[in-house]
Every structure is written in C-alpha cells, then in structure tokens.
Design a protein around this motif. Structure first.
Motif, short mmCIF file in Angstrom:
data_model
loop_
_atom_site.label_atom_id
_atom_site.label_comp_id
_atom_site.label_asym_id
_atom_site.label_seq_id
_atom_site.Cartn_x
_atom_site.Cartn_y
_atom_site.Cartn_z
N LEU A 1 44.60 74.04 96.18
CA LEU A 1 43.73 75.01 95.55
C LEU A 1 43.69 76.28 96.41
O LEU A 1 43.21 76.26 97.55
CB LEU A 1 42.32 74.44 95.38
N HIS B 1 41.93 79.04 96.24
CA HIS B 1 40.63 79.58 96.65
C HIS B 1 39.87 78.61 97.57
O HIS B 1 38.72 78.84 97.90
CB HIS B 1 39.79 79.96 95.43
N ARG B 2 40.54 77.53 97.97
CA ARG B 2 39.91 76.63 98.94
C ARG B 2 40.71 76.58 100.25
O ARG B 2 40.66 75.61 100.97
CB ARG B 2 39.84 75.21 98.38
N GLY C 1 46.44 72.98 90.38
CA GLY C 1 45.00 73.18 90.48
C GLY C 1 44.31 73.19 89.13
O GLY C 1 43.35 72.45 88.90
N SER C 2 44.84 73.98 88.21
CA SER C 2 44.15 74.10 86.92
C SER C 2 44.22 72.76 86.17
O SER C 2 43.32 72.41 85.42
CB SER C 2 44.75 75.22 86.08
N ILE D 1 41.50 70.50 87.73
CA ILE D 1 40.16 70.96 87.32
C ILE D 1 39.92 70.67 85.84
O ILE D 1 38.83 70.27 85.44
CB ILE D 1 40.00 72.48 87.60
N GLU E 1 38.79 67.29 85.38
CA GLU E 1 37.38 67.14 85.76
C GLU E 1 36.51 67.58 84.58
O GLU E 1 35.54 66.91 84.23
CB GLU E 1 37.06 67.96 87.01
N HIS E 2 36.88 68.68 83.94
CA HIS E 2 36.10 69.13 82.78
C HIS E 2 36.11 68.12 81.65
O HIS E 2 35.14 67.95 80.94
CB HIS E 2 36.64 70.48 82.27
N LYS F 1 31.64 69.61 95.51
CA LYS F 1 32.90 69.98 94.89
C LYS F 1 33.89 68.83 95.03
O LYS F 1 33.63 67.87 95.76
CB LYS F 1 33.45 71.24 95.57
N LEU F 2 35.04 68.97 94.38
CA LEU F 2 36.02 67.89 94.45
C LEU F 2 36.51 67.69 95.88
O LEU F 2 36.88 68.66 96.55
CB LEU F 2 37.21 68.19 93.53
N TYR G 1 36.70 78.78 84.48
CA TYR G 1 38.09 78.41 84.75
C TYR G 1 38.27 78.20 86.26
O TYR G 1 37.82 79.01 87.06
CB TYR G 1 39.01 79.52 84.25
N MET G 2 38.91 77.13 86.63
CA MET G 2 39.19 76.77 88.03
C MET G 2 37.94 76.42 88.84
O MET G 2 38.00 76.34 90.05
CB MET G 2 39.99 77.87 88.75
N GLU H 1 34.91 73.46 89.16
CA GLU H 1 34.47 72.17 88.66
C GLU H 1 32.96 72.12 88.52
O GLU H 1 32.26 73.00 89.04
CB GLU H 1 34.94 71.05 89.60
N HIS H 2 32.45 71.08 87.84
CA HIS H 2 31.01 70.83 87.83
C HIS H 2 30.60 70.50 89.27
O HIS H 2 31.30 69.74 89.94
CB HIS H 2 30.67 69.60 86.98
N ILE H 3 29.51 71.05 89.72
CA ILE H 3 29.04 70.70 91.05
C ILE H 3 28.11 69.49 90.91
O ILE H 3 27.16 69.51 90.14
CB ILE H 3 28.26 71.87 91.70
N ARG I 1 26.86 65.31 84.06
CA ARG I 1 27.51 66.46 83.42
C ARG I 1 27.34 66.44 81.90
O ARG I 1 27.59 67.42 81.22
CB ARG I 1 29.01 66.45 83.74
#
Lengths: 563, 323, 297
Positions: free
Chosen positions: A53, A55-56, A88-89, A92, A95-96, A108-109, B130-131, B133-135, B186
C-alpha cells in the motif's frame, strides 16, 4: 441449448471475481463448476494476500521486485507490475465486500511477514484467508444474482472458425449433456495438484481447464515450474501454512540445528526465504541423513499458545488431527510436498489466450507473474487481479460480438456418442481410473519433484505414454447417469494425463536449473540460453510441439539470487 | 487394521431395492480417517460408491455424513475413534434432513436457499472512500472469525431436531450466517435483519437442543449464535413474539420470586387477552387438574429473593451493548 | 449415609410434585441424605432461557448457588437434566476463565459469597454410578421388572455438549439410563430418539413442532414395544406426558405411553408401592403398569 455472454468455468476466487466484474459491466454471466463454489480449493490458501500500500509506506515496486526475484527472473515483468500496482485496491475492495481481516492498533488492516519478501505486506484473516475471501465472494455472487451451474462438468470447449464459442457440459445430477453457447469463455479451473501423489491439493484439482485449453490448441507455458511447499504433513500431505514461519517458527534438523543458516541455503532470510530455496534445503537435509523419519521439524513451541490460537488456529487443528502433534508443545514433522503449478495456459495481461474469446485466470493460467517460483500470498492476489481483469475484458468483448452460430445438435450428438462409448466398454482387460491415477501420481512425484535429472524425466515421459495407452482402454464400472462420479473421475484422469505430459516435456526441454526446476545434472542457471519461457502445443492426436517465448523485462535486470 | 464399513446405498436408476446397505471390509492404517477408507473402497473395491469429498482437511465442507448415527466430516474423523474391543465397525449414512440423490450424496438446494434467504452479504450504506478500509478494532472484528469459520458442510442441518419435524425452519447454518452480519460492526441493516429473523420459522423456533453445537466440526456454535440473535432482538425492541415474551416472563419470574412461576408462564407469554391461545390451553389444564398436576397458582417467593434481586440489578446493568 | 446439598429445581416443586416425593423416598432407601436447607434460597438456573437474555446474569446466579454449596462442603445433587446441563455449562465457563470468575465474585461479594470453582453439579443418575455404585443400587432392587420393556429418554442438557459434561472422562454417563433400566430386569428398548429433544423449550413458541416431537419419540418407542419411557428430566416429562394427548390427536393414533421419572423406576424396582411413588399423578395413565406389577409375584 444454453446461452450466455460470458461463461466462466470454475467458481473459485478467480472465477467468482471474474463473474462479479463482468456482471458489474452488465454482461449476462454464468458460472459453471463441478462443485458448489464454496467447496473450491481457494479455501485452502491459509496465509494471506500480498499488497504494497503506497500510502502506508510500502512501494509497489518493492513488491514487484520481490516477486520477480522470487520467480528467478522468468516472470514477465509487465504482468508483475500490473499485479503489484493493482494489489492494494483489490485487497481494500475485498474488505468493503465484507472480509473481516486482522487489524493493526489503529483499526486498519494489519499485515504479517511472508517468505521471500523484505517487508511485511501480507494481509490476512487468521490462517484461513482463502476461505474468508472465497465465502465473501460467494456472498457477492448471491447478491448480484449470478447464475451458477452447480455440479456441472465441462467436457470440451467449442471452437469454430478459429474462435472459442462456448462449452459442452454435463449436469452431474441428471447426467444430461448440454451445449452452452457463449460469446466469451473464461477458464478459472485452478491447479492440477492431483497429477502428483501426494499433493497438498484437493481431490478436485485435476487440471481440467488446462487440458481443455491444451486440447483446443492453446499453448501451455512454464509447465516445468511445479512448486513444492516446504511444510506439508507426512501422513496425508496436508498443508501447514507458511504463516507459521511468518509468525516466527523455525525449521530444524534431527540435531535441532536451524539448517537454513547454512551457507548455500539462506543465512539472511532463514526460514522466510523463497519456497523453492527452503524446500531444496529441507530435501538436502533429508537426503543427507539429517532428517527425522523422512521429514524435518517445524518448531512453533517458542511462539506461545496465545499467538498460536489467535493467528494459527486452523493449522494447529490440522497438526492435531493428522499428525497427532500439538504444535504448541512439540515440533511438527514436515516435508516438501507438491503444492502449486506456476505454469499454465498462456495468457496476456487481460487473461486472453491465443484463441480468440477464450480467457484464463488464476492457477490454471500463466500470465506469467510467478515464473520459476511463486511467493507465498501471491496466488490469492493473482486470482483476484487477473480474475477481475479477465471478467472486465470478456464483458467488453462480448458487447461487440453477436451470438455465435453453432450447430448444437451435431456437437451434442458427438459428445453423447463419446460418453456412450466410454460407458459401454466392458473389456475384461480394461483399466479403471484408480490404478492409472495412482501410478501417474507416484511417478510424477518421483521424477519431477524437488530435484530432477535427465534420466528420471525421460523415464517419466515414457511411462506416461504407456499410461496414456492404457487409458485408451479405460472402463467405467458405474453405468448409470445420475451422479456418476466414476465417469467424472475417468474424464478427469484423461485431463490429468495431458497435463502430466506437458510438465514432463517442458522439464526435459529446460536445460538448466531455475526456480523450482532444479536439475542435479545441470545445477546452474543459464541466463544466456534459458531466460525464456517454454511453450507446449498439442498437435493432432498424441503429437506435440515445443516453442519458446522471450521473457518480458522492464526495469529489473536478472542478478544472482541469494536470500 | 481391518475396518468394517456398512454403507447406506441408494440408486435412483436401479429398478431393484431403493435403499439398501453394503458392507465392505478394508485394511487401513492406525491414523486413517473414515474418508480414507471410503476413497479406498471407491477406488479399489466398488467404483459405483458415490460420495462428495475434496480437500481432505476439513475446509471444503463436502464430506459431511452420518457416521454411527451422528453427522460429522469423514475427513477429520479417525476410524480408530470407533474401536470397541479391537473391532471397528462403521455405519455410514448420508446426512439427514436433506433429500438423497445417490448413496451418500444429498441435495443441498434447500440448504442454500435458506442461506440465501437471510441476505447473506455485507450491507454498508456508507462504505469508506476508495483505498480506505472500514476502521474497526481487532476485538470488534475477530470474534467473527469463529462464525466465519463455518464451511457450510451441513452437519448441523443434518442433525437439527427442529428440521426433523419442520422443514420450513431456517436452521442452524442459515441463522449462524445471519448472526455473522448482525454482529459485524460494518453492517448497518441490523434492524431490518432482526425483523426478518423474528418471523415464524426463524430464530425463535430453535429448541436449544445443542445438536448443532455437538456435531459442528468447526466449533461454530450455531445455537450460541441463535441465542445471541435473540438477545440482540430483545435489546433492539423486537419483543412482540411469543419467544421474546416467553424469555421476558421467565426472567421476570426469576427476578421477582427467585424461581419459575409455571402457572403464569403460558398466561403471560400469550397475554391474558389472547383468548384463542388460552382456550387452546384448556384441555391440558383439565387433564392436569384430573391428575392433580397443576403448578401452584399462588407462587411463593424464595426466602432470599432480595439477594437475587440485587444481583439482577447489578448484572443486568452490565449488559454489553452491541456496537 | 452419603450427604448431598439438594437442588430440586423449579419443576419438581411445581408441576411435577411426584418427582420430588419419589426422589425423597428412593434416596432414603439408597442411603443418600438430601440436605434441603442450604439451597432453599438458591435461584432457578435460568434453564437456558434467562441465558438468552443475559448469559452473565445466569452465570452469576449459578455461581451464587455454587458458592452456597461450597459453604456447606457438600457435593451438589440435582434431579433435573436441564438444571444439570445449565449448571455444568455455567461452571465450565467460570472455571475456564479466571478473570471471568473474579469479575463474578466481585458481584457476589456484596452477598457475602465467594465461589472458588470446586463444585461439581451432579444429577442423581450420575450419583448412582459415581458415588453410590451401581452394584449397591442393584442390591436394593427387590422386585424384578422382568417382562416390562422400557425406553430411555435423556433430555438434551444431560448429553450435550459432551465436552462440557465430561462424557468422555466418565463413560458411564453415555449410557447410564440404559444400564439402570437393564439392572431392574426390564428389557431395554433402544431407539434413536433417546437423546433427541422433547420439544418442551418451544412449547409456547411453536406448539405444533413441539407436539410433533412428542409424537415422534413416543410413537417410535411404542412401535419398538415399549411399555413406558423413563426420563431423568422433569421438563421432558412435562412435554412427553402432558402433551401426549395432543400428539395423539395430531397423529390420529393412540399412544398411551406412560412417562416415568427416574426415581419412580428405581422405586418400583425396590418394591415401593406405586402410590407412594405417585404414579397416579400422571396425565398418561400408568394403570396398566401398576396392574401388571400386582399380578407378577
């Protein structure tokens, strides 16, 4: 006659991800699977799914480099780049969709360390990540109301005028054969593990899709690259996830020594080196008499019961059930076991094969992102990224294609006759599936395992053609039509023999050692002559043809591989 | 060691007996599973024997069947578990409560249609960007791994005692699946889900017999999940069912007197104005009167009821609310 | 005499007085001294119903009971499968999580009670094997019940979950009822429903399903020739006995299968008078059994 825009064969992660993607684009999609989707072998992936990721603080380039180094430089780098960038996408979005994933302190993950990688970038759900992803994708299939032909078995692909236009399949429940016309077909049938005996793979992993494509004239690529997983149970070949080592488990020989530290093994990355490296190190210990009853020891005792219960619950049960060992208290005997086929149906980065309108994704395909050796937790990623890409591409292509015109009665008649002929063979000197399969599996595991040589591989190829001859006089003792599993196993065996042959042919062809293909008679890597893919084509009847394809190199020049 | 398999057979295409048993004796090693033996029979003795199996390690959920009367996975059940005086005899039958297709293979269509009926997917009306996750904390998520460990093998459904008398019951697998979403922080359609689940044939029809808990090969504890659903329903105000009222009246009785007031339980569960239901109680009341089996009409309080009431007050306040 | 702190449960003091009375009679004969006083203020176990609403509340109430038992230093005896199971489950949770036990003990402190985890709730059925000895029990049988055919019916809570009830550690618990029936000289009628659910917990929620269960079990035992069914669970008794007439209507078939409480069976084998065992206080008539008894020598 059945008719769909996109027909997806196989309903594991790659197949269902493709289905969701194609359905999202408005295509009329159907899945066909010989088992209910949640019974698919994607279940068995325990450890996790890789993603860097950005941004991580991780970089997709680092993930790509680790993958390419792991592949011993014959992965196609353009494909690896795509996989690493889109990882990454993909994680994620799972997860959604509802995958729970273990979290970090911020909610976070969270990630864990995995073999062959310099950074912990493996996202996971305890040690049943594959199952968690598979069941969630099935939920999405239910949600988007994708039609599933459950327990249907595909007999062949329909090829007309140089294009793929559907498949012929049998409904196992009734025994009825149907023609399904499709504008595009995606093969997502998974691996071929049962070609080997033993294997970590489920009994359904019989290389159906690879054989279907091979018989339709599509080339098989990198088939010599067969991964032996370093930690499988002796008794039944069950897999002990790499996550054990990711969480800090040691490998020891009979003297209690952590042999990965030896020069020539992996003194730096130790137990977390690439799988091919660890498996070879183990096999050396065993061959040189420092094993324990044909195994080495996976030692988790220092990890503590709490961590084991939280992060490795499933393999603790497996060790208890099948090796009678409580891994919190004593080390588990493990050995290298056949696990994964890096090679497969040659595709481009959209999953498209050399046959127009035919796609492949997941383990049955070879894009190629794994090259000579797949990193742990890259297989789930492969299924999702390239499953989705194949689904999207196929849906788009289907929009611009009118329904193929097929004379379904002729096609149906031919297949009815074939099955009838198979069922009516009562030759007293005939063979049944069980004995041939066992013979094939044993010889593959003997001659095409962790270490190989010319004589062994030649023997394997000769014995395989003898088995193919026997298969011509195969008998199916169950003459019924309803749920005739003996018939299905017999058909699968035919597929497996084709797959086995492509493995032996490619292995004999590659005159060097690279990745999982370790030849004792040619122990060195030879970039000058062999930085290329081996392709096998089926010609008429039992003939075949070999070809080569250069490896795509973008920014990572091959270098010496050390862990 | 020698193991005797007595296997229930059914072949819909045969014109002879519809249902029968075949006995096979096979030689297996000490560590062999029931499935190892069945595969051996299928490959070496009788190719017509039909069963589902795939992973051999208790994750695909294909091989649930009844072994010596109880549902279990053939692949993680050792034959040696059934050793008795040096003999191992196995009675192998298809799972119960599902129509048989052939031999040990049953039709899972009713099973899946129930799972599908609980809207088995995450409903989150405000998904993250986008990008992102649920916290959510590990604690709020990982308790779900117990129920997500369900492999949909159908062992619980096979041995469910309610399904035996009522095929319309949602059953343990579908209800456990529903729980998985109701308790996911969630998911934001909890109310809608609970409302659907409180309907007849839903969560209140479970008889708490614990068969599903006993036979589940993955420790999913379906009945425990159903009890949790009931708890959530009551907390969320879904109290207008006989089930919820029954729980409320029962709890009140213990709270007020320390023990169960059997006389009031039916009256207050049905409601004293529910003439139709109360009339239905008349015959049993008459029978009971004749044999002098009526519980005392005047229910006395236990001597130390005040202590019990203090505990109620304290612990009831500590109820952990769902997130 | 072996002393036990007696936990009769709600039903034996409510709708099943015949269980209470026959227990006292039979226990006296067996040298089991039931001490009533310590648990007179003990609450209902919650029967699994209270636990639906608040499991911790149920566990605290049962911990309270256990603490009261601990004070006496006596073992705990119950005569109800449901009480047995619910108490065993609570005990299992309390014992396997020290923090949880501490938390609950904090709430009990105001009541001047503490539970250390030493109590082992035991049903009379288990006490016969584990504390009295089945040979001694047999030695007290003076009237052979030969000629009778009896079917066992356990009640869910005394057979499941098997790990919580430690059935593997105490294998007699798996077939105790069958052994007792055979010890009386009666013939055992084995049938698959013996460990199934009687339907009682959903009686007020789905009477049809509950009654169907009654019909299935009683008829399947009857078709195998049973003269009566024997149960260690008063809740099963209430349903199998009380709703047998409804089940009979539903199935359009006469059933008339008497449902005996465990102590009633023991009492009959000990030669105690049926009236003393309150066999006349059942809904399904036990007359046939009584008359058969009086003609056998």
């Amino acid at each position: 006659m059945l008719k769909h825009d996109v027909l997806i064969i196989g309903a594991g992660l790659a197949g269902m991800r493709a289905a969701v993607a194609a359905k999202d684009l408005g295509a009329d999609v159907a899945l066909v699977s010989k088992v209910h989707p949640v019974r698919s072998h994607s279940n068995a992936a325990q450890g996790g799914i890789n993603a860097a990721l950005g941004h991580r603080g991780d970089k997709w380039e680092d993930h790509a480099y680790d993958t390419i180094k792991g592949s011993d430089y014959i992965a196609d780098q353009d494909a690896v780049e795509i996989m690493a960038k889109e990882a990454g996408s993909e994680v994620i979005s799972m997860e959604h969709m509802g995958v729970i994933f273990n979290r970090d302190d911020q909610g976070k993950l969270g990630t864990r360390a995995f073999g062959g990688q310099r950074k912990a970038r493996t996202f996971f759900v305890a040690d049943f990540t594959g199952q968690a992803l598979l069941h969630v994708l099935y939920e999405q299939i239910v949600k988007s109301d994708v039609l599933v032909y459950e327990e249907w078995f595909v007999l062949s692909l329909i090829v007309q005028d140089g294009e793929c236009s559907g498949a012929v399949m049998i409904d196992m429940k009734s025994g009825k054969i149907e023609v399904c016309i499709a504008k595009t077909v995606i093969l997502a049938t998974g691996g071929l593990g049962r070609v080997f005996e033993p294997s970590t793979n489920a009994l359904i992993c019989t290389g159906d899709g690879m054989a279907l494509a091979y018989r339709a004239g599509v080339p098989m690529m990198d088939m010599e690259m067969v991964q032996y997983h370093p930690t499988t149970l002796k008794n039944n070949g069950a897999l002990m996830s790499e996550s054990a080592r990711g969480e800090g488990a040691y490998l020891r020989n009979i003297d209690g020594e952590r042999f990965m530290a030896k020069e020539g093994n992996a003194p730096k990355m130790m137990e977390l080196a690439s799988r091919d490296v660890v498996s070879r190190s183990e096999q050396k210990e065993i061959n040189e008499g420092r094993g324990v009853d044909g195994c080495v020891l996976l030692d988790c005792t220092h990890l503590g019961e709490k961590l084991i219960n939280e992060k490795l619950p499933q393999i603790r049960d497996l060790a208890k059930d099948f090796a009678n060992v409580d891994m919190a208290k004593e080390p588990v005997p493990v050995r290298p076991g056949m696990h994964y086929q890096m090679g497969g149906i040659k595709t481009d980065v959209n999953g498209l094969t050399t046959l127009p309108n035919l796609y492949a994704a997941g383990e049955c395909a070879c894009v190629s992102v794994h090259g000579g050796n797949r990193l742990g937790a890259n297989s789930l990623l492969d299924t999702l990224v390239f499953g989705r890409r194949a689904g999207e591409h196929a849906a788009e292509v289907s929009k611009n294609r009118s329904n193929p015109k097929i004379s379904s009665t002729d096609v149906l008649k031919k297949h009815e006759e074939d099955i009838e002929k198979l069922l009516s063979n009562n030759d007293k000197n005939g063979f049944v599936f069980g004995s041939i399969r066992k013979e094939m599996g044993t010889l593959m595991n003997q001659y095409l395992a962790v270490f190989r040589d010319e004589t062994g591989m030649q023997t394997a190829l000769e014995k395989l053609s003898e088995l193919k001859l026997k298969y011509k006089n195969i008998i199916v003792p169950d003459k019924g039509r309803v749920f005739n599993t003996a018939l299905i196993f017999t058909l699968e065996l035919g597929f497996m023999l084709d797959c086995a042959e492509t493995i032996a042919i490619s292995a004999l062809e590659r005159k060097e050692s690279r990745g999982a293909h370790a030849r004792t008679d040619m122990p060195d890597r030879d970039d000058k002559n062999w930085l290329k893919h081996v392709l096998v084509y089926k010609e008429n009847d039992d003939a075949y043809r070999v070809d080569y394809l250069p490896v795509v190199i973008t920014q990572w020049k091959p270098e010496e591989r050390k862990y | 060691m020698k193991v005797e398999y007595k296997v229930k057979r059914y072949n819909p295409e045969s014109d002879v007996a519809l249902e029968s048993f075949d006995t096979y004796v096979v030689e297996l090693d000490q560590a062999a599973t029931v499935l190892d033996g069945l595969i051996k029979i299928r490959e070496e003795v009788d190719n017509t024997l039909t069963l589902r199996c795939s992973c051999r390690s208790a994750i695909c959920g294909s091989c649930a069947m009844r072994i010596n009367g109880q549902a279990m996975l053939a692949c993680n059940t050792k034959v040696s578990d059934f050793e008795e005086n040096g003999n191992i005899k196995l009675l192998v039958e298809p799972p119960g409560n599902m129509p048989v297709i052939k031999d040990l293979v049953v039709d899972f269509v009713p099973f899946w249609s129930k799972v599908k009926s609980v809207d088995p997917w995450l409903k989150s009306s405000h998904p993250p960007k986008y990008m992102e996750e649920h916290i959510a904390s590990n604690e709020s998520m990982l308790h779900l791994s117990g129920v997500m460990g369900c492999i949909m093998c159908g062992a619980c459904v096979s041995d469910c005692t309610v399904l035996e008398v009522d095929k319309s019951f949602l059953g343990p697998a579908a209800l456990a699946k529903a729980y998985r979403f109701v308790s996911d922080p969630r998911d934001d359609s909890t109310k809608f889900r609970l409302k659907a689940l409180e309907k007849p044939s839903g969560m209140w029809d479970c008889t708490r017999c614990m068969q599903c808990v006993e036979v589940c090969p993955k420790g999913v504890d379906p009945m425990g999940r159903i009890m949790k659903l009931r708890d959530f329903a009551i907390q969320d105000g879904y109290k207008n069912t006989y089930g919820a009222k029954h729980t409320a009246v029962f709890t009140d009785s213990v709270k007020n007197t320390g023990w169960l007031n059997e006389f009031q339980l039916p009256l207050r569960t049905f409601g004293i104005f529910n003439v139709f239901k109360l009339l239905g109680l008349l015959p049993i009341l008459l029978d009971a009167l004749v044999s002098r089996k009526v519980p005392p009409v005047f229910h006395h309080k236990l001597p130390s009821v005040s202590s019990i009431q203090r505990i109620f007050k304290k612990v009831d306040l500590q109820i952990t609310k769902r997130e | 005499m072996k002393k036990f702190a007696f936990y009769p449960g709600c039903v034996s003091r409510g709708a099943c007085p015949e269980l209470f009375d026959s227990t006292l009679t039979v226990c006296e004969r067996l040298g089991i001294e039931l001490i009533h006083e310590p648990l007179e203020g003990a609450s209902c176990t919650g029967a699994g119903v209270l636990q639906e609403k608040n499991q911790k509340l149920g566990d605290t109430l049962n911990a309270r009971t256990f603490a009261m038992v601990e004070k006496t230093g006596l073992p705990l005896l119950t005569i109800c499968s449901t009480c047995q199971g619910v108490m065993a489950q609570a005990n299992y949770r309390l014992r396997s999580d020290k923090n949880y036990l501490d938390e609950i003990n904090r709430d009990l402190a105001d009541e001047n009670l503490q539970y250390s985890g030493s109590v082992e709730p035991k049903h009379l059925l288990w006490v016969l094997f584990e504390d009295i000895g089945v040979d001694y029990v047999k030695s007290q049988f003076t009237r052979s019940l030969e000629g009778f055919k009896f079917a066992p019916f356990y009640g869910c809570y005394i057979v499941r979950p098997s790990d919580v009830l430690a059935l593997d550690v105490n294998p007699d618990r798996k077939n105790s009822l069958e052994q007792i029936i055979e010890a009386t000289g009666a013939e055992l009628v084995d049938f698959p429903g013996k460990t199934a659910c009687c339907g009682f917990p959903i009686l007020l929620i789905n009477e049809t399903n509950s009654t169907k269960m009654v019909g299935n079990h009683t008829l399947s035992a009857k078709r195998k020739g049973a003269d009566a069914m024997v149960t260690p669970c008063p809740l099963c008794h209430l349903n199998l006995d009380g709703y047998q007439p409804s089940a009979s209507l539903l199935r359009r078939e006469k059933i008339n299968l008497p449902i005996l409480h465990l102590p009633q069976l023991l009492g009959l084998a000990m030669g105690i008078e049926p009236t003393e065992l309150k066999l006349n206080r059942h809904i399904v008539s036990t007359k046939k059994i009584i008359s058969t008894l009086s003609v056998t020598p």
